[in-house]
Motif scaffolding. Structure first.
Motif, PDB file in Angstrom:
ATOM      1  N   ASP A  79      52.499  47.159  46.249  1.00  0.00           N
ATOM      2  CA  ASP A  79      51.400  47.430  45.335  1.00  0.00           C
ATOM      3  C   ASP A  79      50.082  46.824  45.818  1.00  0.00           C
ATOM      4  O   ASP A  79      50.054  45.744  46.394  1.00  0.00           O
ATOM      5  CB  ASP A  79      51.715  46.864  43.948  1.00  0.00           C
ATOM      6  N   TRP A  80      49.000  47.550  45.517  1.00  0.00           N
ATOM      7  CA  TRP A  80      47.643  47.116  45.820  1.00  0.00           C
ATOM      8  C   TRP A  80      46.837  47.199  44.535  1.00  0.00           C
ATOM      9  O   TRP A  80      47.008  48.126  43.749  1.00  0.00           O
ATOM     10  CB  TRP A  80      46.997  48.025  46.867  1.00  0.00           C
ATOM     11  N   VAL A  81      45.971  46.217  44.321  1.00  0.00           N
ATOM     12  CA  VAL A  81      45.062  46.234  43.178  1.00  0.00           C
ATOM     13  C   VAL A  81      43.669  45.888  43.695  1.00  0.00           C
ATOM     14  O   VAL A  81      43.475  44.825  44.304  1.00  0.00           O
ATOM     15  CB  VAL A  81      45.502  45.239  42.087  1.00  0.00           C
ATOM     16  N   MET A  82      42.728  46.793  43.481  1.00  0.00           N
ATOM     17  CA  MET A  82      41.329  46.578  43.868  1.00  0.00           C
ATOM     18  C   MET A  82      41.195  46.101  45.316  1.00  0.00           C
ATOM     19  O   MET A  82      40.519  45.131  45.611  1.00  0.00           O
ATOM     20  CB  MET A  82      40.664  45.583  42.914  1.00  0.00           C
ATOM     21  N   ASP A  83      41.908  46.779  46.241  1.00  0.00           N
ATOM     22  CA  ASP A  83      41.822  46.548  47.683  1.00  0.00           C
ATOM     23  C   ASP A  83      42.559  45.299  48.173  1.00  0.00           C
ATOM     24  O   ASP A  83      42.374  44.878  49.309  1.00  0.00           O
ATOM     25  CB  ASP A  83      40.359  46.507  48.144  1.00  0.00           C
TER      26      ASP A  83
END
Length: 93
Positions: free
Chosen positions: A76-80
């Motif tokens: 998972d990625w959140v805001m780069d």
């Protein structure tokens, strides 16, 4: 309709899909919305690393896989930024 694409050297667009080469040597192939990477796509960076996955407002966001030899990060990625559950693999197994 006027859309501004910063630092893009070459641009090919088909319905819902774009391929572009940036001045930096990076190449993006995937979906765009309002001039930003958005949806599913792959970015190959000039240094050889690669991200393939989901984008939101020009940032890696959602599920994706990043490869930069010898490390592969999948998750998972959140805001780069890498976030949450992930699998990290090193070149030697």
């Amino acid at each position: 309709l006027h859309t501004h694409y910063n630092n893009i050297k070459r641009l090919e667009i088909s319905i819902g899909h774009i391929t572009c080469s940036y001045d930096t040597g990076d190449v993006y192939d995937g979906q765009m919305l309002k001039g930003m990477r958005h949806g599913r796509g792959t970015m190959v960076y000039c240094g050889g690393s690669k991200y393939s996955g989901e984008w939101l407002n020009d940032m890696r966001h959602g599920y994706g896989r990043y490869f930069s030899q010898p490390i592969t990060y999948e998750g998972d990625w959140v805001m780069d930024e890498c976030s949450g559950q992930c699998t990290m693999t090193f070149g030697d197994g």
